[in-house]
Design an enzyme around this catalytic site. Structure first.
Site, PDB file in Angstrom:
ATOM      1  N   HIS A  22     -13.775   7.848  21.971  1.00  0.00           N
ATOM      2  CA  HIS A  22     -13.490   8.465  20.851  1.00  0.00           C
ATOM      3  C   HIS A  22     -14.582   9.788  20.542  1.00  0.00           C
ATOM      4  O   HIS A  22     -15.825   9.486  21.074  1.00  0.00           O
ATOM      5  CB  HIS A  22     -13.681   7.436  19.842  1.00  0.00           C
ATOM      6  CG  HIS A  22     -12.875   6.306  19.961  1.00  0.00           C
ATOM      7  ND1 HIS A  22     -13.109   5.187  20.787  1.00  0.00           N
ATOM      8  CD2 HIS A  22     -11.887   5.990  19.359  1.00  0.00           C
ATOM      9  CE1 HIS A  22     -12.001   4.515  20.563  1.00  0.00           C
ATOM     10  NE2 HIS A  22     -11.312   4.679  19.705  1.00  0.00           N
ATOM     11  N   ASP A  43     -17.853   7.997  19.834  1.00  0.00           N
ATOM     12  CA  ASP A  43     -18.636   7.235  20.765  1.00  0.00           C
ATOM     13  C   ASP A  43     -19.700   7.915  21.561  1.00  0.00           C
ATOM     14  O   ASP A  43     -20.593   7.802  21.685  1.00  0.00           O
ATOM     15  CB  ASP A  43     -17.787   6.654  21.816  1.00  0.00           C
ATOM     16  CG  ASP A  43     -16.205   6.054  21.374  1.00  0.00           C
ATOM     17  OD1 ASP A  43     -16.517   5.380  20.459  1.00  0.00           O
ATOM     18  OD2 ASP A  43     -15.274   5.899  22.213  1.00  0.00           O
TER      19      ASP A  43
HETATM   20  C1  XLS Z   1      -8.315  -1.203  19.364  1.00  0.00           C
HETATM   21  C2  XLS Z   1      -7.712  -0.008  20.004  1.00  0.00           C
HETATM   22  C3  XLS Z   1      -8.542   1.308  20.453  1.00  0.00           C
HETATM   23  C4  XLS Z   1      -8.033   2.183  21.048  1.00  0.00           C
HETATM   24  C5  XLS Z   1      -8.535   3.583  20.954  1.00  0.00           C
HETATM   25  O1  XLS Z   1      -8.012  -2.109  19.070  1.00  0.00           O
HETATM   26  O2  XLS Z   1      -7.674  -0.753  21.259  1.00  0.00           O
HETATM   27  O3  XLS Z   1      -9.822   0.911  21.177  1.00  0.00           O
HETATM   28  O4  XLS Z   1      -7.375   1.847  22.250  1.00  0.00           O
HETATM   29  O5  XLS Z   1      -8.552   4.152  19.594  1.00  0.00           O
END
Ligand code: XLS
Ligand code: NI
Ligand code: NI
Length: 436
Positions: A100, A103
């Protein structure tokens, strides 16, 4: 300075090895059905869990020991983290990663400052990608952590927040393109509701459709060739997420005329939260020609939330790989470990154990699935089960050559339908176990 000085390249040592820092089954260059394991499995490391996870939970703060991280929100710390991430992925032999925007780089005081922070980190990501050959499987934007997204991003009641989210995704798309990302994921963070009493569902869904159309338009405008994915999840953080499962996503995409521009990214633990098996959601997506990628993890059978654990169950990985092989393998997608080490596993080496286990479990799943397909009995059984559709009245129905009157004429002449035969579930379960 190395972050993992005591860990060298993780190697394949074979099933007899007792070395916890070696692969027992994942042998990157070994060919299965004419393709290397590396190309079949396309493993990705999830930046948010592996490099930003602290082990905090609602009852206490983080426990993770990460000596390279000074805990600050500085760009320098973020850049250092990138170098650590690539050292980790290089030693692990993971060909891809996913992130993301938030992140990898800290938010600033304004959108402008935030974008500049992101650019400064993307420079290092790009350099490290070039140095190691590790690629970006997909990028995404975090549209759920910042308090501005309290009511959602594209489904918020606040038009300014929608605008901010649009600007944020615009930048995330540019950055993903810059890094050669093979895809881009939309997971509906807070796109849902806590109560219908304050919610105009129709209006919110229309806004989500608008938002995704804007994303498709911008993708075309900048010439980003990566695949768009929607990632279904039924609940958490909201009580009801609009993208609740594969079927709901497909219906939404169809209703808003977006089906040609999106595939699905199916996550094991999300499917189970929706009351499905992961095979169910994988097959629902595949049947619509929309199975794109997989977030590989697993939940805890006793807990009802998204525990995001590393997959170790070879029965499960075999079933996932059966669907993947049946659809002819991943194109742009892969197996992204959307999984985190437990709060109790707080040392850096645990990150290696976790990923090695997940990769080995999927390598075994791949070998098992390929063997089941080669053996052919399972596929043959299923094919035979539908044999009545291959000739006679069945073939005519499939070809659209008969109507209700023709069916009546046929049955009046025949008097009774042919007898059904056993589904043989137990026999098939035993057959699968031959290969586990
Ligand atoms: C959350 C999601 C997230 C997505 C990406 O539960 O799995 O991590 O994979 O935003
Ligand atoms: Ni996910
Ligand atoms: Ni998840």
């Amino acid at each position: 300075m190395q972050a993992f000085p005591n860990i060298s390249q993780i190697k394949y040592e074979g099933p007899k090895s007792k070395n916890p820092l070696a692969f027992k089954h994942y042998n990157a260059d070994q060919k299965i059905d004419g393709k290397t394991m590396k190309d079949h499995l396309r493993f990705g490391v999830a930046y948010w869990h592996t490099f930003r996870g602290t082990g905090s939970d609602p009852f206490g703060p983080g426990t993770a020991i990460r000596p390279w991280d000074d805990g600050s929100n500085s760009v320098e710390n973020a850049q250092r983290r990138v170098r650590v991430a690539f050292e980790f992925m290089e030693k692990l032999g993971a060909p891809f990663y996913c992130f993301h925007d938030r992140d990898v780089a800290p938010e600033g005081r304004s959108l402008k400052e935030t974008n500049a922070n992101l650019d400064a980190v993307v420079k290092v990501l790009k350099r490290e990608q070039r140095r190691t050959g590790i690629k970006l499987l997909w990028g995404t934007a975090n549209l759920f952590s910042n308090p501005r997204y309290v009511h959602g991003a594209s489904t918020t009641c606040n038009a300014d927040v929608f605008a901010f989210a649009g600007a944020q995704v615009k930048k995330a798309l540019e950055v993903t393109k810059e890094l050669g990302g093979q895809g881009y994921v939309f997971w509906g963070g807070r796109e849902g509701y806590s109560t219908l009493l304050n919610t105009n569902m129709k209006r919110e869904l229309d806004h989500l459709g608008k938002f995704l159309h804007m994303a498709v338009d911008y993708k075309k405008k900048i010439g980003f060739k990566g695949q768009f994915y929607i990632e279904p999840k039924p609940k958490e953080p909201t009580k009801h997420q609009y993208d609740s499962d594969a079927a709901a996503c497909l219906n939404f995409l169809r209703q808003y005329d977006l089906l040609n521009d999106f595939k699905l990214n199916i996550e094991t633990n999300h499917a189970t939260l929706a009351g499905h098996t992961v095979q169910h959601d994988l097959l629902t997506a595949a049947a619509a020609g929309a199975l794109g990628s997989v977030d590989a993890n697993v939940g805890d059978a006793m807990l009802g939330w998204d525990t995001d654990q590393f997959p170790t169950d070879i029965y499960l990985t075999a079933q996932i790989m059966l669907v993947v092989l049946d659809m002819g393998g991943f194109k742009t997608g892969g197996l992204n470990f959307d999984a985190k080490v437990r709060r109790e596993s707080f040392e850096p080496v645990d990150l290696f154990h976790a990923h090695i286990g997940g990769m080995d479990a999927f390598a075994r799943g791949l070998k098992i699935a390929a063997a089941i397909r080669k053996d052919g009995r399972l596929a043959k059984f299923v094919q035979k089960r539908y044999a009545s559709w291959d000739t006679g009245i069945g073939a005519k129905i499939e070809k659209g050559q008969v109507d209700f009157r023709a069916l009546e004429t046929y049955m009046l002449a025949k008097g009774e339908a042919a007898r059904c035969v056993s589904g043989r579930q137990e026999m098939l379960e035993n057959l699968i176990n031959e290969f586990i």
